[in-house]
Write a protein that holds these residues in place. Sequence first.
Motif, PDB file in Angstrom:
ATOM      1  N   GLU A 103       0.830  -1.199   0.000  1.00 32.29           N
ATOM      2  CA  GLU A 103       0.000   0.000   0.000  1.00 32.29           C
ATOM      3  C   GLU A 103       0.872   1.260   0.000  1.00 32.29           C
ATOM      4  O   GLU A 103       0.572   2.230  -0.685  1.00 32.29           O
ATOM      5  CB  GLU A 103      -0.890  -0.029   1.239  1.00 32.29           C
TER       6      GLU A 103
ATOM      7  N   ASN B 265       2.066   2.491  -3.149  1.00 32.93           N
ATOM      8  CA  ASN B 265       0.930   2.822  -4.017  1.00 32.93           C
ATOM      9  C   ASN B 265       0.562   1.664  -4.942  1.00 32.93           C
ATOM     10  O   ASN B 265       0.042   1.863  -6.033  1.00 32.93           O
ATOM     11  CB  ASN B 265       1.241   4.080  -4.828  1.00 32.93           C
ATOM     12  N   GLY B 266       0.850   0.460  -4.505  1.00 35.74           N
ATOM     13  CA  GLY B 266       0.671  -0.719  -5.337  1.00 35.74           C
ATOM     14  C   GLY B 266      -0.767  -0.978  -5.735  1.00 35.74           C
ATOM     15  O   GLY B 266      -1.040  -1.369  -6.880  1.00 35.74           O
TER      16      GLY B 266
ATOM     17  N   PHE C 162      -7.616   0.254  -7.604  1.00 38.60           N
ATOM     18  CA  PHE C 162      -8.565   0.404  -6.517  1.00 38.60           C
ATOM     19  C   PHE C 162      -7.833   0.175  -5.203  1.00 38.60           C
ATOM     20  O   PHE C 162      -6.917  -0.641  -5.132  1.00 38.60           O
ATOM     21  CB  PHE C 162      -9.683  -0.633  -6.652  1.00 38.60           C
ATOM     22  N   GLN C 163      -8.237   0.899  -4.199  1.00 37.36           N
ATOM     23  CA  GLN C 163      -7.577   0.718  -2.920  1.00 37.36           C
ATOM     24  C   GLN C 163      -8.564   0.735  -1.778  1.00 37.36           C
ATOM     25  O   GLN C 163      -9.423   1.614  -1.695  1.00 37.36           O
ATOM     26  CB  GLN C 163      -6.550   1.846  -2.728  1.00 37.36           C
ATOM     27  N   LEU C 164      -8.451  -0.246  -0.915  1.00 31.50           N
ATOM     28  CA  LEU C 164      -9.269  -0.268   0.291  1.00 31.50           C
ATOM     29  C   LEU C 164      -8.828   0.906   1.158  1.00 31.50           C
ATOM     30  O   LEU C 164      -7.638   1.211   1.240  1.00 31.50           O
ATOM     31  CB  LEU C 164      -9.032  -1.591   1.034  1.00 31.50           C
ATOM     32  N   ASN C 165      -9.773   1.566   1.756  1.00 35.80           N
ATOM     33  CA  ASN C 165      -9.482   2.687   2.654  1.00 35.80           C
ATOM     34  C   ASN C 165      -8.391   2.303   3.642  1.00 35.80           C
ATOM     35  O   ASN C 165      -8.479   1.288   4.329  1.00 35.80           O
ATOM     36  CB  ASN C 165     -10.779   3.047   3.384  1.00 35.80           C
TER      37      ASN C 165
ATOM     38  N   LYS D 160      -3.277   1.071  -6.227  1.00 33.15           N
ATOM     39  CA  LYS D 160      -3.815   1.927  -7.291  1.00 33.15           C
ATOM     40  C   LYS D 160      -3.096   1.688  -8.607  1.00 33.15           C
ATOM     41  O   LYS D 160      -3.694   1.691  -9.664  1.00 33.15           O
ATOM     42  CB  LYS D 160      -3.725   3.403  -6.881  1.00 33.15           C
ATOM     43  N   GLN D 161      -1.778   1.440  -8.500  1.00 32.66           N
ATOM     44  CA  GLN D 161      -1.017   1.223  -9.738  1.00 32.66           C
ATOM     45  C   GLN D 161      -1.410  -0.076 -10.422  1.00 32.66           C
ATOM     46  O   GLN D 161      -1.480  -0.134 -11.640  1.00 32.66           O
ATOM     47  CB  GLN D 161       0.487   1.194  -9.438  1.00 32.66           C
ATOM     48  N   ILE D 162      -1.653  -1.096  -9.644  1.00 39.12           N
ATOM     49  CA  ILE D 162      -1.883  -2.405 -10.274  1.00 39.12           C
ATOM     50  C   ILE D 162      -3.364  -2.755 -10.362  1.00 39.12           C
ATOM     51  O   ILE D 162      -3.829  -3.249 -11.380  1.00 39.12           O
ATOM     52  CB  ILE D 162      -1.079  -3.490  -9.539  1.00 39.12           C
TER      53      ILE D 162
END
Lengths: 197, 216
Positions: free
Chosen positions: B108, B111-112, B119-122, B114-116
């Motif tokens: 996280e 920035n993994g 989407f990112q969990l809060n 969002k890059q991959i």
Amino acid sequence: MNSKTSDAVVLQTSKGRVLLAVLLAFILAAVVLTVFILPAEFNRDPLGLGEALGISGLSQPAAISAEKVRKEEGAFHQDGVSFQLLPFEFVEYKYQLSKGSSMLYRWTATKSRGGDASAVSFDFHGESHEVEGYEESYSEGEGDHEGGTLIAPFDGIHGWFWANHGAEAVTVTLSTTGFYTESLEFRDGFVKKQMLK
Amino acid sequence: MLTLMPIFAFAHNISGANARFVEGLDGPAVIPYMYLGAKHMVTGYDHLLYLVGVVFFLQRLKDVILYVSLFTLGHSITLMGGVLLEWNVNAYFIDTIIGLSVAYKAFENINGFKQIFGFQLNARAAVLIFGLFHGLGLATKLQDLSLSADSLVINMLSFNVGVEIGQAIALACIVAVLGLWRRRNSFQKQAFAANTVLMSLGFILAGFQFSAYLWT
């Protein structure tokens, strides 16, 4: 949903850099696990490298217990004897024990009349079969009892010399258990050998 | 028991003499349990690595407190819930997830997600959820001690308070070191490498604990 940007400095990364980081992290972890941790901690050595490094089975309980347990083929024996020693009499009583075999022992000395504790001179020692004439004393002095464990330091006969320097008759009572095969009693210039069942 | 000793010695458990001491105590023992909780946290590399990941990019003290409070809330719920409800979770299995939480946080941090995945969990929710797993891990360690029933609650609370004290001590050091590091120009470049290493350590911890789960 995206609260992270507000809290933290976000690294400027790219998809390629992230993939490379994951790959590197994963490879490093896999190497450390298969080369070191699995062989050393779990005795699993998929690549044989743990063996080559000499760390295989580092945590194997067998390696520890090998020092603590000595296995014996034969059964152990128990023996109980008592000797009456008149003033200035002495006796020697020994067991045949091979190197590393153990024996538990306890002896007491009491007045033959009345049964009160009474000190005698003693010398707990061994005579080697390996080196001609070699003797070693384990414990000696004056006392009315002693108990303990002997792990024979060499193949030979191991036991006690007791002498009564007092003015009254004394009874020495010995009980032992251990992986010995025979006992020898030296008294009045005679040797009495006894195979123990 | 003897056959498991080498593994226990390496795994992050409450060690032999400490365990025998508190097991020999009868009734409430506030200070010993508090001490054990603090010691467990300060010497617990799995919890410490996770905390390093959590505060790595947090610059404001307000954020540090917020994130750590969420983590504390999470692990306190399952520490107390797990002990009181006598959940019997496998310690190695939980420690595997704790290892993965370290790798997750590092991923996280670079920035993994969002890059991959785009989407990112809060991040706050993730800290709370992984806090729940860390708490389960703490519960298994405390349950190993076979607490006496009459003073279970007070001893467990003492342990929990100790955990928070230990966490505060560890965090103070971590935040101070990160603060000094962040002031250097090379921080941005090194931060990427550091999180890669952190991710790898997370994988190693997870692999180690999962092996123990499989083979001991």
